[in-house]
Write a protein that holds these residues in place. Structure first.
Motif, PDB file in Angstrom:
ATOM      1  N   GLU A 180      15.998  86.196  78.709  1.00 36.66           N
ATOM      2  CA  GLU A 180      16.973  87.149  78.184  1.00 36.66           C
ATOM      3  C   GLU A 180      16.628  87.652  76.783  1.00 36.66           C
ATOM      4  OE1 GLU A 180      19.120  84.588  81.220  1.00 36.66           O
ATOM      5  OE2 GLU A 180      17.784  84.195  79.507  1.00 36.66           O
ATOM      6  N   GLY A 181      15.954  86.803  75.979  1.00 36.27           N
ATOM      7  CA  GLY A 181      15.538  87.278  74.665  1.00 36.27           C
ATOM      8  C   GLY A 181      14.573  88.437  74.778  1.00 36.27           C
ATOM      9  N   GLY A 182      13.618  88.342  75.710  1.00 37.98           N
ATOM     10  CA  GLY A 182      12.694  89.443  75.942  1.00 37.98           C
ATOM     11  C   GLY A 182      13.408  90.682  76.444  1.00 37.98           C
ATOM     12  N   ALA A 183      14.379  90.506  77.334  1.00 40.07           N
ATOM     13  CA  ALA A 183      15.153  91.639  77.857  1.00 40.07           C
ATOM     14  C   ALA A 183      15.919  92.346  76.746  1.00 40.07           C
ATOM     15  CB  ALA A 183      16.116  91.152  78.938  1.00 40.07           C
ATOM     16  N   ALA A 184      16.553  91.559  75.875  1.00 37.56           N
ATOM     17  CA  ALA A 184      17.321  92.155  74.783  1.00 37.56           C
ATOM     18  C   ALA A 184      16.419  92.881  73.798  1.00 37.56           C
ATOM     19  CB  ALA A 184      18.128  91.068  74.072  1.00 37.56           C
ATOM     20  N   PHE A 185      15.229  92.326  73.526  1.00 43.53           N
ATOM     21  CA  PHE A 185      14.283  93.019  72.661  1.00 43.53           C
ATOM     22  C   PHE A 185      13.836  94.344  73.296  1.00 43.53           C
ATOM     23  CE2 PHE A 185      12.729  88.962  70.349  1.00 43.53           C
ATOM     24  CZ  PHE A 185      13.533  89.239  69.253  1.00 43.53           C
ATOM     25  N   MET A 186      13.641  94.356  74.609  1.00 45.66           N
ATOM     26  CA  MET A 186      13.250  95.593  75.273  1.00 45.66           C
ATOM     27  C   MET A 186      14.356  96.645  75.164  1.00 45.66           C
ATOM     28  SD  MET A 186      11.021  94.652  78.638  1.00 45.66           S
ATOM     29  CE  MET A 186       9.618  93.526  78.554  1.00 45.66           C
ATOM     30  N   ALA A 187      15.600  96.214  75.331  1.00 43.32           N
ATOM     31  CA  ALA A 187      16.717  97.150  75.192  1.00 43.32           C
ATOM     32  C   ALA A 187      16.824  97.662  73.762  1.00 43.32           C
ATOM     33  CB  ALA A 187      18.020  96.478  75.611  1.00 43.32           C
ATOM     34  N   GLU A 188      16.577  96.788  72.787  1.00 44.41           N
ATOM     35  CA  GLU A 188      16.606  97.228  71.390  1.00 44.41           C
ATOM     36  C   GLU A 188      15.505  98.246  71.137  1.00 44.41           C
ATOM     37  OE1 GLU A 188      16.178  97.370  67.073  1.00 44.41           O
ATOM     38  OE2 GLU A 188      14.648  96.978  68.599  1.00 44.41           O
ATOM     39  N   ALA A 189      14.313  98.006  71.686  1.00 41.07           N
ATOM     40  CA  ALA A 189      13.220  98.970  71.555  1.00 41.07           C
ATOM     41  C   ALA A 189      13.581 100.297  72.217  1.00 41.07           C
ATOM     42  CB  ALA A 189      11.944  98.396  72.173  1.00 41.07           C
ATOM     43  N   GLN A 190      14.272 100.228  73.349  1.00 39.22           N
ATOM     44  CA  GLN A 190      14.741 101.435  74.025  1.00 39.22           C
ATOM     45  C   GLN A 190      15.664 102.238  73.117  1.00 39.22           C
ATOM     46  OE1 GLN A 190      17.349 100.556  77.327  1.00 39.22           O
ATOM     47  NE2 GLN A 190      16.867 102.447  78.417  1.00 39.22           N
ATOM     48  N   GLY A 191      16.565 101.551  72.417  1.00 42.22           N
ATOM     49  CA  GLY A 191      17.457 102.239  71.494  1.00 42.22           C
ATOM     50  C   GLY A 191      16.712 102.900  70.354  1.00 42.22           C
ATOM     51  N   LYS A 192      15.706 102.210  69.811  1.00 38.93           N
ATOM     52  CA  LYS A 192      14.906 102.796  68.736  1.00 38.93           C
ATOM     53  C   LYS A 192      14.157 104.038  69.211  1.00 38.93           C
ATOM     54  CE  LYS A 192      13.671  99.228  65.319  1.00 38.93           C
ATOM     55  NZ  LYS A 192      14.279  97.961  65.664  1.00 38.93           N
ATOM     56  N   LEU A 193      13.574 103.953  70.410  1.00 40.47           N
ATOM     57  CA  LEU A 193      12.742 105.041  70.916  1.00 40.47           C
ATOM     58  C   LEU A 193      13.547 106.276  71.276  1.00 40.47           C
ATOM     59  CD1 LEU A 193      10.265 103.081  73.204  1.00 40.47           C
ATOM     60  CD2 LEU A 193       9.608 104.550  71.296  1.00 40.47           C
ATOM     61  N   THR A 194      14.721 106.080  71.865  1.00 43.21           N
ATOM     62  CA  THR A 194      15.482 107.200  72.411  1.00 43.21           C
ATOM     63  C   THR A 194      16.599 107.700  71.504  1.00 43.21           C
ATOM     64  OG1 THR A 194      17.084 105.783  73.555  1.00 43.21           O
ATOM     65  CG2 THR A 194      15.035 106.315  74.731  1.00 43.21           C
ATOM     66  N   LEU A 231       8.936 103.132  79.243  1.00 41.52           N
ATOM     67  CA  LEU A 231       9.815 104.260  78.949  1.00 41.52           C
ATOM     68  C   LEU A 231       9.067 105.546  78.634  1.00 41.52           C
ATOM     69  CD1 LEU A 231      12.335 102.305  76.703  1.00 41.52           C
ATOM     70  CD2 LEU A 231      12.841 103.263  78.959  1.00 41.52           C
ATOM     71  N   THR A 232       7.885 105.440  78.027  1.00 43.20           N
ATOM     72  CA  THR A 232       7.211 106.646  77.544  1.00 43.20           C
ATOM     73  C   THR A 232       5.897 106.953  78.245  1.00 43.20           C
ATOM     74  OG1 THR A 232       5.874 105.577  75.801  1.00 43.20           O
ATOM     75  CG2 THR A 232       8.171 106.127  75.250  1.00 43.20           C
ATOM     76  N   GLY A 233       5.227 105.941  78.753  1.00 34.27           N
ATOM     77  CA  GLY A 233       3.915 106.150  79.333  1.00 34.27           C
ATOM     78  C   GLY A 233       2.825 106.426  78.320  1.00 34.27           C
ATOM     79  N   ARG A 234       3.155 106.346  77.038  1.00 30.58           N
ATOM     80  CA  ARG A 234       2.173 106.595  75.996  1.00 30.58           C
ATOM     81  C   ARG A 234       1.333 105.340  75.730  1.00 30.58           C
ATOM     82  NH1 ARG A 234       6.838 108.274  72.175  1.00 30.58           N
ATOM     83  NH2 ARG A 234       5.411 107.656  70.509  1.00 30.58           N
ATOM     84  N   THR A 235       0.255 105.509  74.969  1.00 30.05           N
ATOM     85  CA  THR A 235      -0.550 104.369  74.558  1.00 30.05           C
ATOM     86  C   THR A 235       0.288 103.463  73.671  1.00 30.05           C
ATOM     87  OG1 THR A 235      -2.590 105.656  74.651  1.00 30.05           O
ATOM     88  CG2 THR A 235      -2.627 103.643  73.322  1.00 30.05           C
ATOM     89  N   VAL A 236       0.234 102.166  73.938  1.00 29.27           N
ATOM     90  CA  VAL A 236       1.013 101.193  73.173  1.00 29.27           C
ATOM     91  C   VAL A 236       0.072 100.121  72.636  1.00 29.27           C
ATOM     92  CG1 VAL A 236       2.825  99.442  73.249  1.00 29.27           C
ATOM     93  CG2 VAL A 236       3.103 101.578  74.531  1.00 29.27           C
ATOM     94  N   PHE A 237       0.199  99.852  71.349  1.00 27.42           N
ATOM     95  CA  PHE A 237      -0.604  98.809  70.711  1.00 27.42           C
ATOM     96  C   PHE A 237       0.335  97.823  70.035  1.00 27.42           C
ATOM     97  CE2 PHE A 237      -2.692  96.849  67.101  1.00 27.42           C
ATOM     98  CZ  PHE A 237      -3.894  96.426  67.647  1.00 27.42           C
ATOM     99  N   THR A 238       0.136  96.548  70.322  1.00 28.13           N
ATOM    100  CA  THR A 238       0.949  95.472  69.739  1.00 28.13           C
ATOM    101  C   THR A 238       0.054  94.534  68.958  1.00 28.13           C
ATOM    102  OG1 THR A 238       2.583  95.542  71.526  1.00 28.13           O
ATOM    103  CG2 THR A 238       2.435  93.494  70.259  1.00 28.13           C
ATOM    104  N   ILE A 239       0.482  94.162  67.761  1.00 22.98           N
ATOM    105  CA  ILE A 239      -0.198  93.099  67.028  1.00 22.98           C
ATOM    106  C   ILE A 239       0.746  91.894  66.988  1.00 22.98           C
ATOM    107  CG2 ILE A 239       0.560  93.975  64.766  1.00 22.98           C
ATOM    108  CD1 ILE A 239      -2.121  92.882  63.641  1.00 22.98           C
ATOM    109  N   ALA A 240       0.205  90.741  67.330  1.00 24.70           N
ATOM    110  CA  ALA A 240       1.023  89.520  67.412  1.00 24.70           C
ATOM    111  C   ALA A 240       0.226  88.341  66.884  1.00 24.70           C
ATOM    112  CB  ALA A 240       1.457  89.253  68.855  1.00 24.70           C
ATOM    113  N   GLY A 241       0.901  87.398  66.255  1.00 26.56           N
ATOM    114  CA  GLY A 241       0.286  86.134  65.902  1.00 26.56           C
ATOM    115  C   GLY A 241       0.355  85.182  67.082  1.00 26.56           C
ATOM    116  N   ASP A 242      -0.330  84.066  66.978  1.00 23.18           N
ATOM    117  CA  ASP A 242      -0.303  83.106  68.076  1.00 23.18           C
ATOM    118  C   ASP A 242       1.091  82.501  68.260  1.00 23.18           C
ATOM    119  OD1 ASP A 242      -1.079  82.160  65.531  1.00 23.18           O
ATOM    120  OD2 ASP A 242      -1.752  80.247  66.336  1.00 23.18           O
ATOM    121  N   GLY A 243       1.750  82.144  67.167  1.00 24.05           N
ATOM    122  CA  GLY A 243       3.110  81.636  67.274  1.00 24.05           C
ATOM    123  C   GLY A 243       4.067  82.702  67.770  1.00 24.05           C
TER     124      GLY A 243
END
Length: 568
Positions: A52-66, A439-451
């Motif tokens: 659910e944490g991942g789902a909520a983050f995706m919804a938050e990203a949806q709000g930012k994008l749209t 949501l967009t089909g655009r190129t997506v780049f993520t930077i993440a640490g191991d933790g």
């Protein structure tokens, strides 16, 4: 009117509000809603997440994008508490979002039934809570009213999250209500008197500086902000993790004001005699712990423009407070007439020059241990990612490389390109990037640490299931690097709790269905990135970074030496 299950009506209400995707983890408490998604699968997609944490983050990203509420569905108790991290992020980031929580049946309420939680208490709608509003829908006939109000609340004023609680027996009722029409956010305009006062403050200034950021921006508002800055030749700095509000390539851009701020820009903020904050709430990260801009009375004259009257004067007492939404504020500002001669042209040019020096990877100011040159890595991104690429990150010192050296084209080009949590939530970048791809089909780049990666890496399964494609740069230094940095400063050489033993992260990514490769040198990164851009699916590129490499401002050894010298 057509009779249907209340759960189906709820889905129809979402469709009426323009929702095309909803994120969530299924639960028995809202089976009727899941059936509604099945019935309307040609108009709305339910994205099945793994936590659910991942789902909520995706919804938050949806709000930012749209700019419209991201939608998340979770079940009662553990589902809602897991999702709370996304709600908190949406609140502090001023992102519109609606969380739907399936709940216990009405006849079991207030008995501490299975997984029962008091959501009004838990999410606590207040200035110190996690949600703008928390409501329970007990009458199925009022579903359209509650959904419409949730969307209006999430979008209007300072955008933010709303929680709607859904008793499972209510969702199985038969109802003949109809969805309400699509709502648009209300525009709040600056009053003419305030605009005249702002112009007078500008005419009296010698070293003005604009701070732009916060929620509620559109490409039209960003374009109007740029015209205002050009008319008055104003330097513009973007606030923490809103670096795409103003085009970083523009000659008026001064950099980002946040964690790891360019010291030269910090001096400019302190030396400014007029700060014009358009959109940000001026939180702790943007203000250097309320010291870069002193609270409650700043040394600089402060014009604070914000969509919520409750935010104006809440922390800072501004010289001039203007309550206006970003679209309306920017359009008012762009027609504010400027004199033919302005005394701060050299100041503006110097602000931009400071920024160019700070992002120049050839300036020789950074020497890192090990074979990986992080500034050069980010420079490769700039060369190969398209201008409309979406870049995402979670929390950790690894993000500082992206924040410092990547130049966002930004909203003025018509696209939201940065998704990052101002509340410092770890685990955000991976699910946010997957949501952006869906949501967009655009190129997506993520930077993440191991933790950071291991907090929501399971959402790679979601990506593969739903055809998402993201490129993840996984910076592996076998530690919670930010915490290690603080330890070295406060308790030098006393490492406790911040070291990590990781699995084979490339093998883990491949198990989920992503391509993966490990890069050991700077030279190996560019061809790996090109392969990832050409691939049909998602890719993880793992960088093995020396633990001594922590920030763009120094290494662990330098932090350790300074801590010992100062006795801290």
């Amino acid at each position: 009117m057509t009779s249907r299950l209340a759960g189906h009506l709820l889905v129809e209400c979402l469709i009426a509000q323009g929702v095309t995707h909803a994120f969530g983890v299924p639960g028995e408490s809202y089976l009727a809603v899941l059936d509604g998604f099945h019935a309307h699968a040609d108009r709305i997609r339910f994205i099945t997440n793994r936590q659910e944490g991942g789902a909520a983050f995706m919804a938050e990203a949806q709000g930012k994008l749209t700019g419209r509420p991201g939608v998340c569905f979770v079940t009662r108790g553990p589902g809602a508490t897991n999702a709370s991290i996304g709600v908190h992020t949406a609140f502090q980031d001023s992102t519109p979002m609606v969380l739907f929580v399936g709940d216990v049946a009405s006849d079991a309420r207030d008995r501490e039934a299975f997984q029962e939680v008091d959501y009004a208490v838990f999410f606590g709608p207040s200035t110190k809570g996690m949600a703008k509003r928390v409501e329970r829908i007990d009458d199925a006939r009022r579903i359209p009213e509650y959904v419409a109000r949730a969307f209006a609340t999430a979008m209007n004023g300072r955008p933010g999250p709303v929680v709607l609680v859904l008793p499972e027996d209510m969702l199985t009722e038969t109802v003949d209500a109809e969805p309400l029409p699509r709502l648009e956010p209300v525009q709040s305009w600056a009053d003419p008197g305030s605009l005249r006062q702002l112009r007078e403050l500008l005419l009296a200034a010698e070293r003005p500086l604009v701070l732009a950021g916060g929620g509620g921006w559109t490409s039209q508002a960003a374009a109007a902000l740029q015209r205002f800055a050009e008319n008055w030749q104003l330097p513009v700095a973007n606030t923490f993790r809103f670096q795409d509000t103003f085009d970083n390539h523009h000659p008026l851009y001064a950099g980002d004001v946040g964690l790891g701020i360019n010291p030269a820009l910090a001096r400019r903020v302190r030396e400014s005699d007029l700060l014009i904050a358009i959109g940000p709430r001026l939180g702790e990260s943007t203000t250097g712990g309320y010291t870069l801009i002193e609270a409650p009375l700043p040394k600089q004259k402060l014009v604070h423009i914000h969509a919520s009257a409750e935010e104006l004067g809440r922390v800072y007492q501004p010289t001039l407070a203007i309550c206006a939404t970003m679209n309306a504020a920017a359009r008012c500002l762009e027609v504010l007439s400027a004199p033919p001669q302005l005394p701060w042209v050299d100041w503006t040019a110097a602000c931009h020059a400071d920024y160019e020096v700070n992002v120049d990877v050839r300036n020789g100011g950074i020497r890192l241990p090990g074979p990986i040159d992080m500034p050069a890595i980010i420079h490769s991104l700039q060369s190969h990612l398209p201008a409309d690429a979406v870049l995402t990150n979670g929390a950790g010192n690894f993000a500082s490389w992206l924040h410092r050296f990547y130049c966002y084209h930004g909203l003025v080009k018509g696209h939201k390109t940065q998704l990052a949590p101002t509340n410092g939530a770890m685990g955000y970048g991976v699910p946010a990037g997957i949501a952006a791809s869906i949501l967009t089909g655009r190129t997506v780049f993520t930077i993440a640490g191991d933790g950071d990666f291991l907090m929501n890496g399971q959402e790679l399964a979601t990506a593969v299931m739903h055809g998402a494609r993201s490129i993840i740069l996984l910076v592996n230094n076998a530690s919670f690097g930010t915490i290690r940095m603080h330890q070295e400063r406060e308790y030098p050489a006393h490492v406790s709790g911040s070291s990590l033993t990781n699995p084979d992260l490339c093998a883990l990514a491949r198990a989920y269905g992503y391509a993966a490769e490990q890069v050991l040198t700077t030279e190996g990164f560019e061809p790996a990135l090109q392969r990832a851009l050409a691939a049909e699916g998602g890719t993880v590129i793992e960088l093995l970074l020396d633990t001594e490499v922590i920030t763009t401002r120094g290494t662990l050894s330098a932090i350790r030496e300074q801590a010992i010298k100062t006795g801290r």
